[in-house]
Motif scaffolding. Sequence first.
Motif, mmCIF file in Angstrom:
data_model
loop_
_atom_site.group_PDB
_atom_site.id
_atom_site.type_symbol
_atom_site.label_atom_id
_atom_site.label_comp_id
_atom_site.label_asym_id
_atom_site.label_seq_id
_atom_site.Cartn_x
_atom_site.Cartn_y
_atom_site.Cartn_z
ATOM 1 N N VAL A 69 -50.787 24.210 -63.874
ATOM 2 C CA VAL A 69 -50.163 25.525 -63.708
ATOM 3 C C VAL A 69 -48.685 25.360 -63.355
ATOM 4 N N ARG A 70 -48.377 24.357 -62.550
ATOM 5 C CA ARG A 70 -46.983 24.096 -62.197
ATOM 6 C C ARG A 70 -46.166 23.726 -63.439
ATOM 7 N N THR A 121 -45.273 26.763 -65.450
ATOM 8 C CA THR A 121 -44.474 27.773 -64.753
ATOM 9 C C THR A 121 -42.999 27.390 -64.765
ATOM 10 N N ARG A 157 -38.774 27.786 -61.493
ATOM 11 C CA ARG A 157 -39.366 27.717 -60.165
ATOM 12 C C ARG A 157 -38.863 28.896 -59.316
ATOM 13 N N ARG A 160 -40.643 23.013 -70.219
ATOM 14 C CA ARG A 160 -41.928 23.701 -70.284
ATOM 15 C C ARG A 160 -42.269 24.086 -71.713
ATOM 16 N N ASP A 186 -42.899 31.769 -73.217
ATOM 17 C CA ASP A 186 -43.116 32.127 -71.815
ATOM 18 C C ASP A 186 -44.405 32.940 -71.665
ATOM 19 N N ARG A 195 -47.872 31.749 -69.672
ATOM 20 C CA ARG A 195 -48.523 32.525 -68.620
ATOM 21 C C ARG A 195 -50.001 32.743 -68.935
ATOM 22 N N ALA A 204 -51.828 29.419 -68.418
ATOM 23 C CA ALA A 204 -51.961 29.146 -66.980
ATOM 24 C C ALA A 204 -53.103 29.960 -66.376
#
Length: 284
Positions: free
Chosen positions: A66-67, A70, A73, A102, A268, A272, A275
């Motif tokens: 998940v990090r 994402t 930060r 990412r 993005d 999400r 995640a």
Amino acid sequence: MPITFNQALTAECEFSEWTISNKSRAKLIEVIAYLYLRQEENAQRVIDALEPRRRVSKGRVAESVVRKLTAPRAEDVELLQSGTATERKAASKRIKTSIIHRDGLLFQYISWVAARLELPNGYMTSPHVRQADKGFDGFIIELDKSVREIKRIVLCEDKASKSPRNLITSSVWPEIETLRRGDRDDEILAELVTLLKSVPGIDAEEAVDEIFWEGAREFRVAVATGENRRRAGSFLHIIAGFKTVAGGELEARMAGVLAFKDVRTGLDLLAREVAAKVEEIANV
């Protein structure tokens, strides 16, 4: 299928435009979530429309995944809004880098799924774990009908960019030229032997010894970008020069483009969703 392929005729390569099907988007998200969790067998089961097997997520794998999905930060966003001038400048740079990394890693996972759909009989390396890993992004081999000899070795380059043409000419084409010169044959050989050892009933070193090395190597370039990069109704201009750089027969050069209305926004949103699916799987 979670990804559909629209083929286009070109002398540069076997080219296709990829589309994420709205109807199958949830399936793609689930496949990618399992890949991030290092559950490749379950990812394949979802592709094959089979029920995934329950596996307990080890340690803090899900949290780490998940990090990775994402960006930016939260602490950098806060600094960008309330930090000193120096802190804001540094935070802005980290935010940009974190999004690029990412998106790059996420697209490698999408590209892995596309390759699995396009080359269902191929043996593939798993997607990278670390962001911004160096080296080629994927490795696929196909064996002959006897499953004893190597028919083709496909080296993959995956890029997600708002300006893909610049990235292709400045990074991908030089990388392919380096590979064709043989400068990284030791790396290719190491990956090849490792991958072959996972194939039942094959003598990995003997199979490698029997390869016509130059004739077996092929290249696959995949790009994620925005619709604003479409020219005259296509994205073929992005991979112009592929034939000159890679050489070989037409079928030895493959390329695909996945277009979003906006590449950063599109990736993005997908990140999400993946995640959220990772957390759902881990908490079952």
